[in-house]
Design a protein around this motif. Structure first.
Motif, PDB file in Angstrom:
ATOM      1  N   LEU A   1       0.832  -1.192   0.000  1.00 56.12           N
ATOM      2  CA  LEU A   1       0.000   0.000   0.000  1.00 56.12           C
ATOM      3  C   LEU A   1       0.871   1.247   0.000  1.00 56.12           C
ATOM      4  N   ASN A   2       0.404   2.270  -0.707  1.00 62.44           N
ATOM      5  CA  ASN A   2       1.135   3.524  -0.684  1.00 62.44           C
ATOM      6  C   ASN A   2       0.708   4.335   0.545  1.00 62.44           C
ATOM      7  N   PRO A   3       1.449   5.371   0.914  1.00 57.45           N
ATOM      8  CA  PRO A   3       1.151   6.109   2.153  1.00 57.45           C
ATOM      9  C   PRO A   3      -0.241   6.742   2.186  1.00 57.45           C
TER      10      PRO A   3
ATOM     11  N   LEU B   1      -3.040   6.011   5.079  1.00 50.97           N
ATOM     12  CA  LEU B   1      -3.671   7.081   5.853  1.00 50.97           C
ATOM     13  C   LEU B   1      -5.189   6.981   5.773  1.00 50.97           C
ATOM     14  N   ARG B   2      -5.712   6.668   4.602  1.00 49.54           N
ATOM     15  CA  ARG B   2      -7.159   6.473   4.469  1.00 49.54           C
ATOM     16  C   ARG B   2      -7.628   5.281   5.300  1.00 49.54           C
ATOM     17  N   LEU B   3      -6.832   4.215   5.307  1.00 44.95           N
ATOM     18  CA  LEU B   3      -7.180   3.036   6.088  1.00 44.95           C
ATOM     19  C   LEU B   3      -7.213   3.362   7.580  1.00 44.95           C
ATOM     20  N   LEU B   4      -6.251   4.133   8.058  1.00 47.51           N
ATOM     21  CA  LEU B   4      -6.236   4.567   9.452  1.00 47.51           C
ATOM     22  C   LEU B   4      -7.439   5.451   9.755  1.00 47.51           C
TER      23      LEU B   4
ATOM     24  N   ASP C   1     -14.825   7.435  -7.279  1.00 49.68           N
ATOM     25  CA  ASP C   1     -16.218   7.839  -7.162  1.00 49.68           C
ATOM     26  C   ASP C   1     -16.971   7.028  -6.113  1.00 49.68           C
ATOM     27  N   THR C   2     -16.721   5.734  -6.032  1.00 49.10           N
ATOM     28  CA  THR C   2     -17.408   4.893  -5.049  1.00 49.10           C
ATOM     29  C   THR C   2     -17.033   5.296  -3.628  1.00 49.10           C
ATOM     30  N   ALA C   3     -15.757   5.536  -3.390  1.00 56.13           N
ATOM     31  CA  ALA C   3     -15.309   5.930  -2.050  1.00 56.13           C
ATOM     32  C   ALA C   3     -15.860   7.302  -1.671  1.00 56.13           C
TER      33      ALA C   3
ATOM     34  N   LEU D   1     -12.263  -0.501   0.592  1.00 58.34           N
ATOM     35  CA  LEU D   1     -11.986   0.266  -0.626  1.00 58.34           C
ATOM     36  C   LEU D   1     -10.593   0.886  -0.624  1.00 58.34           C
ATOM     37  N   SER D   2     -10.136   1.338   0.547  1.00 59.32           N
ATOM     38  CA  SER D   2      -8.824   1.967   0.592  1.00 59.32           C
ATOM     39  C   SER D   2      -7.691   0.946   0.579  1.00 59.32           C
ATOM     40  N   ALA D   3      -7.978  -0.294   0.991  1.00 59.67           N
ATOM     41  CA  ALA D   3      -6.937  -1.320   1.006  1.00 59.67           C
ATOM     42  C   ALA D   3      -6.722  -1.949  -0.372  1.00 59.67           C
ATOM     43  N   ARG D   4      -7.663  -1.767  -1.262  1.00 61.55           N
ATOM     44  CA  ARG D   4      -7.494  -2.318  -2.606  1.00 61.55           C
ATOM     45  C   ARG D   4      -6.353  -1.616  -3.322  1.00 61.55           C
TER      46      ARG D   4
END
Length: 125
Positions: free
Chosen positions: A2-4, A8-11, A65-67, A114-117
């Motif tokens: 995952l990129n940073p 951050l979104r995952l957190l 768009d989904t997120a 969604l953010s982990a994809r």
């Protein structure tokens, strides 16, 4: 990997899930009563709705768009639920708070997925 920005979104989504769980816990313990000034609840509800609308209409890349719909829709829905707490009888306050917490937990789980994809652009390397 995952990129940073995705981390951050995952957190962020994890923190939103914890906030939702806290709201559900407060509702389950019946620790909810109307504040001395219901205008603060109305202002919070209006602020959440505004924040959700602002997030929806901000320019975003098409692949997100989904997120964006998930984040903005959950904020609007939580804002409506918070706005309804001082307007309905007190016996519905726990139910509304638990629903708002459930929306936030669901948003945290779905937003985390969604953010982990992996981004689609980086998989074509």
């Amino acid at each position: 990997m995952l990129n940073p920005s995705n981390l951050l979104r995952l957190l962020n989504e994890f923190i939103i899930s914890l906030l939702g769980a806290l709201l559900i816990l407060l509702a389950a313990n019946r620790g909810v009563s109307l504040p001395a000034r219901p205008s603060a609840m109305v202002a919070l509800g209006v602020l959440l709705i505004y924040w959700g609308l602002r997030a929806r209409f901000r320019a975003q890349p098409q692949e997100e768009d989904t997120a964006v719909n998930l984040r903005s829709g959950s904020l609007i829905l939580v804002g409506i639920l918070v706005l309804a707490i001082p307007m309905l009888p007190l016996r519905y306050a726990d139910i509304l708070l638990a629903l708002a917490g459930g929306v936030l937990v669901l948003r945290g789980i779905l937003g985390g997925i969604l953010s982990a994809r992996e981004p689609r652009a980086s998989t074509s390397r």
